[in-house]
Design a protein around this motif. Structure first.
Motif, PDB file in Angstrom:
ATOM      1  N   PHE A  32       0.512  -1.463  -0.097  1.00  0.00           N
ATOM      2  CA  PHE A  32      -0.312  -0.122   0.013  1.00  0.00           C
ATOM      3  C   PHE A  32       0.490   1.176  -0.126  1.00  0.00           C
ATOM      4  CE2 PHE A  32      -2.676  -3.412   1.681  1.00  0.00           C
ATOM      5  CZ  PHE A  32      -3.983  -3.063   1.066  1.00  0.00           C
ATOM      6  N   ALA A  33       0.964   2.231  -1.094  1.00  0.00           N
ATOM      7  CA  ALA A  33       1.714   3.348  -1.350  1.00  0.00           C
ATOM      8  C   ALA A  33       0.815   4.084  -0.639  1.00  0.00           C
ATOM      9  CB  ALA A  33       1.969   2.925  -3.051  1.00  0.00           C
ATOM     10  N   LYS A  34       1.979   5.264  -0.534  1.00  0.00           N
ATOM     11  CA  LYS A  34       1.693   6.730   0.563  1.00  0.00           C
ATOM     12  C   LYS A  34       1.111   7.681  -0.323  1.00  0.00           C
ATOM     13  CE  LYS A  34       4.354   5.745   4.164  1.00  0.00           C
ATOM     14  NZ  LYS A  34       5.427   6.033   5.507  1.00  0.00           N
ATOM     15  N   GLU A  35       1.637   7.457  -1.616  1.00  0.00           N
ATOM     16  CA  GLU A  35       1.410   8.195  -2.537  1.00  0.00           C
ATOM     17  C   GLU A  35       1.417   7.811  -3.898  1.00  0.00           C
ATOM     18  OE1 GLU A  35       4.519  11.268  -3.665  1.00  0.00           O
ATOM     19  OE2 GLU A  35       4.457  12.076  -0.915  1.00  0.00           O
ATOM     20  N   VAL A  36       0.140   8.649  -4.117  1.00  0.00           N
ATOM     21  CA  VAL A  36      -0.787   7.758  -5.131  1.00  0.00           C
ATOM     22  C   VAL A  36      -1.098   8.761  -6.891  1.00  0.00           C
ATOM     23  CG1 VAL A  36      -3.324   6.483  -6.763  1.00  0.00           C
ATOM     24  CG2 VAL A  36      -1.643   5.489  -4.210  1.00  0.00           C
ATOM     25  N   ASP A  37      -1.382   8.746  -7.798  1.00  0.00           N
ATOM     26  CA  ASP A  37      -1.786   9.454  -8.398  1.00  0.00           C
ATOM     27  C   ASP A  37      -3.169   9.754  -8.647  1.00  0.00           C
ATOM     28  OD1 ASP A  37      -2.751  10.971 -10.696  1.00  0.00           O
ATOM     29  OD2 ASP A  37      -1.053  10.174 -12.116  1.00  0.00           O
ATOM     30  N   LEU A  38      -3.737  10.471  -8.153  1.00  0.00           N
ATOM     31  CA  LEU A  38      -5.524  10.753  -8.004  1.00  0.00           C
ATOM     32  C   LEU A  38      -6.403  10.979  -9.087  1.00  0.00           C
ATOM     33  CD1 LEU A  38      -5.937  11.650  -4.557  1.00  0.00           C
ATOM     34  CD2 LEU A  38      -6.126   9.341  -5.077  1.00  0.00           C
ATOM     35  N   GLU A  39      -5.495  12.050 -10.261  1.00  0.00           N
ATOM     36  CA  GLU A  39      -5.903  12.318 -11.442  1.00  0.00           C
ATOM     37  C   GLU A  39      -5.359  11.773 -12.934  1.00  0.00           C
ATOM     38  OE1 GLU A  39      -6.764  16.808 -10.702  1.00  0.00           O
ATOM     39  OE2 GLU A  39      -8.561  16.195  -9.033  1.00  0.00           O
ATOM     40  N   PRO A  40      -5.552  10.836 -12.738  1.00  0.00           N
ATOM     41  CA  PRO A  40      -4.373  10.788 -13.863  1.00  0.00           C
ATOM     42  C   PRO A  40      -5.380  11.242 -15.681  1.00  0.00           C
ATOM     43  CG  PRO A  40      -5.811   9.110 -13.361  1.00  0.00           C
ATOM     44  CD  PRO A  40      -6.281   9.573 -12.265  1.00  0.00           C
ATOM     45  N   LYS A  41      -4.191  11.830 -16.609  1.00  0.00           N
ATOM     46  CA  LYS A  41      -4.739  12.795 -16.977  1.00  0.00           C
ATOM     47  C   LYS A  41      -4.891  12.081 -18.748  1.00  0.00           C
ATOM     48  CE  LYS A  41      -4.216  15.899 -14.149  1.00  0.00           C
ATOM     49  NZ  LYS A  41      -5.961  16.840 -13.893  1.00  0.00           N
ATOM     50  N   THR A  42      -4.120  11.276 -19.001  1.00  0.00           N
ATOM     51  CA  THR A  42      -3.876  10.558 -20.192  1.00  0.00           C
ATOM     52  C   THR A  42      -4.114   8.953 -19.600  1.00  0.00           C
ATOM     53  OG1 THR A  42      -1.807   9.741 -19.825  1.00  0.00           O
ATOM     54  CG2 THR A  42      -2.494  12.100 -21.075  1.00  0.00           C
ATOM     55  N   VAL A 228      -6.093   3.050  -3.109  1.00  0.00           N
ATOM     56  CA  VAL A 228      -6.355   4.378  -3.553  1.00  0.00           C
ATOM     57  C   VAL A 228      -7.079   4.450  -2.801  1.00  0.00           C
ATOM     58  CG1 VAL A 228      -8.044   6.087  -4.277  1.00  0.00           C
ATOM     59  CG2 VAL A 228      -5.580   5.784  -5.868  1.00  0.00           C
ATOM     60  N   TYR A 229      -8.027   3.395  -2.379  1.00  0.00           N
ATOM     61  CA  TYR A 229      -8.816   3.242  -1.676  1.00  0.00           C
ATOM     62  C   TYR A 229      -8.689   3.132   0.056  1.00  0.00           C
ATOM     63  CZ  TYR A 229     -13.212   1.365   1.778  1.00  0.00           C
ATOM     64  OH  TYR A 229     -14.005   1.508   2.158  1.00  0.00           O
ATOM     65  N   TRP A 230      -7.388   2.474   0.593  1.00  0.00           N
ATOM     66  CA  TRP A 230      -7.088   2.062   1.340  1.00  0.00           C
ATOM     67  C   TRP A 230      -6.303   2.940   1.735  1.00  0.00           C
ATOM     68  CZ3 TRP A 230      -8.315  -1.829   4.111  1.00  0.00           C
ATOM     69  CH2 TRP A 230      -6.831  -1.868   5.748  1.00  0.00           C
ATOM     70  N   ILE A 231      -5.468   3.877   0.627  1.00  0.00           N
ATOM     71  CA  ILE A 231      -4.783   4.885   1.753  1.00  0.00           C
ATOM     72  C   ILE A 231      -6.224   6.535   1.595  1.00  0.00           C
ATOM     73  CG2 ILE A 231      -2.941   7.190   1.169  1.00  0.00           C
ATOM     74  CD1 ILE A 231      -2.555   3.697   1.988  1.00  0.00           C
ATOM     75  N   TYR A 232      -7.225   6.537   0.545  1.00  0.00           N
ATOM     76  CA  TYR A 232      -7.615   8.090   0.490  1.00  0.00           C
ATOM     77  C   TYR A 232      -9.137   8.021   0.868  1.00  0.00           C
ATOM     78  CZ  TYR A 232      -3.564  10.046  -1.420  1.00  0.00           C
ATOM     79  OH  TYR A 232      -2.290  10.643  -1.398  1.00  0.00           O
TER      80      TYR A 232
END
Length: 348
Positions: A32-42, A228-232
């Motif tokens: 489980f990463a601490k930082e995730v890209d929440l808004e991928p652009k492509t 993403v769910y687990w972290i945010y």
């Protein structure tokens, strides 16, 4: 336990108890990463992979790896048996046409034809014998689905096993990784696996999470969705947050589809849709796989009549209790209509 079954080609993990993680699994440990890209652009960095049952503020619930493939063994088995019988018939008829003067009048020739037919019959009997136990176990006596819950509140994961046992583990007790398994025609399919290991590194428990895929990237993106769910929490995954319903990264990055498991005998149209989702709405593969999907569909309709509905214990349900007014509840009733190039709310 069913270690040498042809069913392994159809996304049923083989028994791994007592083994160690493969080199591929050790290289693809999931955390489980601490930082995730929440808004991928492509390109999508996360993908629900049609693997969810429900989501809320407390937990997410996913299907097991075999749920999408219920009934496939009947369809594929019927196809393989048909091929064998066709080969036997074609060889018999072919030899009669090639050697019309010899056919029926030569003892050796007649024995040769009988040998071919007998060999095919033995092969069919062998295939049935090797797989009848697996067929009964996975298709006729199993549960409708085997849910897996990730609870953010308790920091635990809950597994529903094929024998009806329910397992509760803290996240730290589980090793998550990606497994590569042998698929149809010597291809490989990938799935998220959860293992428990003893002090020697041997596997003591093995669980399959979510829909498998022939594309490694799909499975990695499914884990990113869980991450993403687990972290945010559920907010970044809510379908209401979609900005562009035609953008691939947007419709894969939000929970626009949950599996409808309320009815153990769903409508025929729902069963067909569930099978076609194995191709992720790819028109090329949908056309290519149509004959197999029809057989899979017929097998699925048959098998669902014999399966049982799983029910969590009261203790586990209490630990996963959700507020009636939770603003982040998402289930099959909130599904979007999934088209080839866009998603739309079904009541729009």
């Amino acid at each position: 336990m069913l270690k040498n079954s042809v069913f392994h080609m159809y996304s049923v993990p083989r028994n791994r108890i007592g083994e160690q993680l493969s080199q591929f699994e050790r290289e693809h440990i999931l955390t489980f990463a601490k930082e995730v890209d929440l808004e991928p652009k492509t390109l999508p960095t996360r993908f629900h992979q049609f693997s969810f049952i429900q989501m809320n503020s407390i937990f997410i619930e996913l299907i097991d790896g075999y749920y999408p493939n219920i009934g496939r063994s009947i369809g594929i088995g019927a196809f393989l048996l048909s091929i064998l019988m066709f080969i036997a018939l074609a060889m018999n008829l072919g030899l009669y046409f090639i050697f019309p003067d010899t056919a029926g009048n030569h003892l050796v020739f007649n024995y040769f034809l009988k040998f071919i037919s007998f060999s095919v019959l033995i092969l069919i009997i062998y295939m049935c014998y090797k797989n009848i136990k697996a067929f009964k176990y996975y298709e006729l006596s199993g549960y409708y689905y085997l849910p897996i819950r990730f609870n953010r509140k308790t920091k635990k994961i809950y597994f529903y096993l094929s024998n009806g046992e329910q397992v509760e583990r803290s996240i730290g007790q589980i090793i998550f990784t990606i497994s590569a398994n042998k698929g149809f025609m010597d291809g490989k399919y990938y799935c998220i696996s959860a293992f428990e290991l003893n002090s020697n590194g041997n596997i003591t428990s093995h669980y399959s999470i979510g829909q498998s895929s022939y594309h490694l990237s799909d499975v990695m993106q499914l884990w990113e969705f869980i991450n993403v769910y687990w972290i945010y929490g559920p907010e970044p995954l809510m379908p209401a947050n979609i900005k562009d319903n035609k953008a691939l990264y947007d419709r894969k990055s939000h929970l626009v589809y949950c599996n409808d498991v309320i009815n153990i005998e769903p409508k025929a149209s729902d069963s067909w849709e569930r099978i076609r989702l194995l191709h992720d709405r790819n028109p090329f593969f949908e056309i290519l796989s149509l004959p197999f999907d029809i057989l899979h569909f017929l097998g699925r309709r048959i098998c669902l009549k014999y399966r049982k509905m799983p029910e969590w214990t009261n203790q586990i349900e209490d630990q996963n209790k959700v507020d009636a007014h939770d603003l982040y509840k998402v289930s099959a009733k909130d599904n979007y209509k999934i088209n080839y190039f866009s998603v739309t709310k079904e009541d729009d």
